[in-house]
Design an enzyme around this catalytic site. Structure first.
Site, PDB file in Angstrom:
ATOM      1  N   GLY A   1       0.351  -1.436   0.420  1.00  0.00           N
ATOM      2  CA  GLY A   1       0.203   0.085   0.213  1.00  0.00           C
ATOM      3  C   GLY A   1       0.649   1.428   0.044  1.00  0.00           C
ATOM      4  O   GLY A   1       0.096   2.404   0.276  1.00  0.00           O
ATOM      5  N   SER A   2       2.173   1.392  -0.300  1.00  0.00           N
ATOM      6  CA  SER A   2       2.871   2.478  -0.699  1.00  0.00           C
ATOM      7  C   SER A   2       2.170   3.509  -1.388  1.00  0.00           C
ATOM      8  O   SER A   2       1.852   4.989  -0.798  1.00  0.00           O
ATOM      9  CB  SER A   2       4.481   2.143  -0.979  1.00  0.00           C
ATOM     10  OG  SER A   2       4.796   1.680  -2.354  1.00  0.00           O
ATOM     11  N   ASN A   3       1.588   2.999  -2.176  1.00  0.00           N
ATOM     12  CA  ASN A   3       1.278   4.013  -3.774  1.00  0.00           C
ATOM     13  C   ASN A   3      -0.387   4.650  -2.896  1.00  0.00           C
ATOM     14  O   ASN A   3      -0.535   5.831  -3.221  1.00  0.00           O
ATOM     15  CB  ASN A   3       0.958   3.049  -4.974  1.00  0.00           C
ATOM     16  CG  ASN A   3       1.967   3.306  -5.831  1.00  0.00           C
ATOM     17  OD1 ASN A   3       2.465   4.213  -6.607  1.00  0.00           O
ATOM     18  ND2 ASN A   3       2.900   2.065  -5.719  1.00  0.00           N
TER      19      ASN A   3
ATOM     20  N   ASN B   1      -4.798   2.315 -13.348  1.00  0.00           N
ATOM     21  CA  ASN B   1      -3.761   1.232 -13.230  1.00  0.00           C
ATOM     22  C   ASN B   1      -2.765   1.765 -12.792  1.00  0.00           C
ATOM     23  O   ASN B   1      -2.142   2.582 -13.827  1.00  0.00           O
ATOM     24  CB  ASN B   1      -3.829  -0.104 -13.312  1.00  0.00           C
ATOM     25  CG  ASN B   1      -2.575  -0.656 -13.079  1.00  0.00           C
ATOM     26  OD1 ASN B   1      -2.946  -1.369 -11.743  1.00  0.00           O
ATOM     27  ND2 ASN B   1      -2.156  -1.655 -13.606  1.00  0.00           N
TER      28      ASN B   1
ATOM     29  N   MET C   1      -3.382  -7.353  -7.126  1.00  0.00           N
ATOM     30  CA  MET C   1      -3.101  -7.816  -8.337  1.00  0.00           C
ATOM     31  C   MET C   1      -4.107  -9.221  -8.328  1.00  0.00           C
ATOM     32  O   MET C   1      -3.975 -10.249  -8.094  1.00  0.00           O
ATOM     33  CB  MET C   1      -1.352  -8.602  -7.260  1.00  0.00           C
ATOM     34  CG  MET C   1      -0.762  -7.576  -7.139  1.00  0.00           C
ATOM     35  SD  MET C   1      -0.279  -6.792  -8.297  1.00  0.00           S
ATOM     36  CE  MET C   1       1.731  -5.793  -7.910  1.00  0.00           C
ATOM     37  N   ARG C   2      -5.126  -8.423  -9.385  1.00  0.00           N
ATOM     38  CA  ARG C   2      -6.527  -9.137  -9.549  1.00  0.00           C
ATOM     39  C   ARG C   2      -6.392  -8.935 -10.517  1.00  0.00           C
ATOM     40  O   ARG C   2      -6.851  -6.712 -11.193  1.00  0.00           O
ATOM     41  CB  ARG C   2      -7.786  -9.235  -8.319  1.00  0.00           C
ATOM     42  CG  ARG C   2      -8.362 -10.300  -8.118  1.00  0.00           C
ATOM     43  CD  ARG C   2      -9.079 -10.089  -7.204  1.00  0.00           C
ATOM     44  NE  ARG C   2     -10.575 -10.919  -7.714  1.00  0.00           N
ATOM     45  CZ  ARG C   2     -10.888 -12.298  -7.934  1.00  0.00           C
ATOM     46  NH1 ARG C   2      -9.972 -12.995  -7.365  1.00  0.00           N
ATOM     47  NH2 ARG C   2     -11.401 -12.591  -8.342  1.00  0.00           N
ATOM     48  N   LEU C   3      -7.065  -9.452 -11.744  1.00  0.00           N
ATOM     49  CA  LEU C   3      -7.250  -8.551 -13.103  1.00  0.00           C
ATOM     50  C   LEU C   3      -9.211  -8.677 -12.939  1.00  0.00           C
ATOM     51  O   LEU C   3      -9.883  -9.840 -12.602  1.00  0.00           O
ATOM     52  CB  LEU C   3      -7.612 -10.101 -14.465  1.00  0.00           C
ATOM     53  CG  LEU C   3      -7.466  -9.172 -15.415  1.00  0.00           C
ATOM     54  CD1 LEU C   3      -6.860  -8.322 -15.762  1.00  0.00           C
ATOM     55  CD2 LEU C   3      -7.704 -10.932 -16.524  1.00  0.00           C
TER      56      LEU C   3
ATOM     57  N   HIS D   1       2.081   0.574 -13.259  1.00  0.00           N
ATOM     58  CA  HIS D   1       2.283  -0.654 -13.549  1.00  0.00           C
ATOM     59  C   HIS D   1       4.104  -0.126 -13.288  1.00  0.00           C
ATOM     60  O   HIS D   1       4.347   1.007 -13.651  1.00  0.00           O
ATOM     61  CB  HIS D   1       1.976  -0.744 -14.736  1.00  0.00           C
ATOM     62  CG  HIS D   1       2.899  -2.312 -15.356  1.00  0.00           C
ATOM     63  ND1 HIS D   1       2.637  -3.975 -14.378  1.00  0.00           N
ATOM     64  CD2 HIS D   1       3.989  -2.449 -15.683  1.00  0.00           C
ATOM     65  CE1 HIS D   1       3.548  -4.413 -15.059  1.00  0.00           C
ATOM     66  NE2 HIS D   1       4.406  -3.427 -15.833  1.00  0.00           N
TER      67      HIS D   1
END
Ligand code: GAR
Length: 198
Positions: free
Chosen positions: A15-17, A110, A93-95, A112
């Site tokens: 959760g750093s973002n 998102n 980390m889930r589509l 990346h």
């Protein structure tokens, strides 16, 4: 008079973002309301960060849903409950399934840790480092039905230094992420002002 955009931030891990977004809101660099944090991982430190910052947090554990579609319905239901205008994937980390993508088309962002279209998917920093590419970076993009394939909003290059360790590269990429994501979110929101009476 414009109402403040409401963000749902989806996280699976550290959760750093999420923290960078919280800090940007607090310092006035990002003019939004974080309506909720949604996590698919009971062990995500992002949940602790949400609690520490008095942000509503929902855990949706995939183990409790028999199908991907049922999990997507649960995500949609939470987004509706918190009246999210924007869905911000921050290490989620889930589509997301087609129902969610269609419901929030061009409203899901998102981040990346590579220069897309290079190195989509997981472990992007490590794969770029192992491939010894001279330059990698960070991409913020809209989410479509593919894996890291949606239209690019902002990118920033990060040169890989001679003999640089993976740990050092990771640290520098994360620093860029934490600066770039709030900026990209504000940029997209500014282009899509939401009237008060929406
Ligand atoms: C970030 O580096 C983000 O770019 C990456 O996961 C990390 C999450 O860190 N996302 C992806 O690789 C998505 N394909 P955080 O939980 O500390 O924000």
């Amino acid at each position: 008079m414009l109402s403040q955009a409401r963000l749902a931030v989806l996280c699976s891990g550290f959760g750093s973002n999420l923290q960078a977004i919280i800090d940007a809101v607090r310092s006035g660099r990002l003019s939004v309301q974080i309506a909720s944090v949604i996590s698919d991982n009971p062990d995500a430190y992002a949940i602790t960060r949400a609690r520490q910052n008095n942000i509503s947090c929902v855990l949706l554990n995939p183990k409790e849903y028999s199908t991907r579609s049922a999990m997507d319905q649960a995500i949609l239901s939470e987004l509706g409950k918190y009246q999210a205008d924007w869905v911000i994937l921050a290490g989620f980390m889930r589509l997301l399934g087609p129902q969610v993508v269609a419901a929030y088309r061009n409203r899901i962002l998102n981040i990346h840790p590579a220069l897309l279209p290079s190195f989509p998917g997981t472990h992007a920093i490590k794969r770029a480092w192992e491939a010894k590419v001279p330059v990698t970076g960070v991409t913020v993009h809209f989410v479509d039905e593919g894996i890291d394939t949606g239209p690019i909003i902002l990118q920033e290059e990060v040169k890989i230094l001679d003999g640089e360790s993976l740990e050092n590269l990771e640290k520098r990429i994360h620093e860029v992420e934490h600066r770039l994501y709030p900026k990209a979110i504000q940029q997209v929101i500014d282009k899509n002002k939401i009237p008060n009476n929406k």
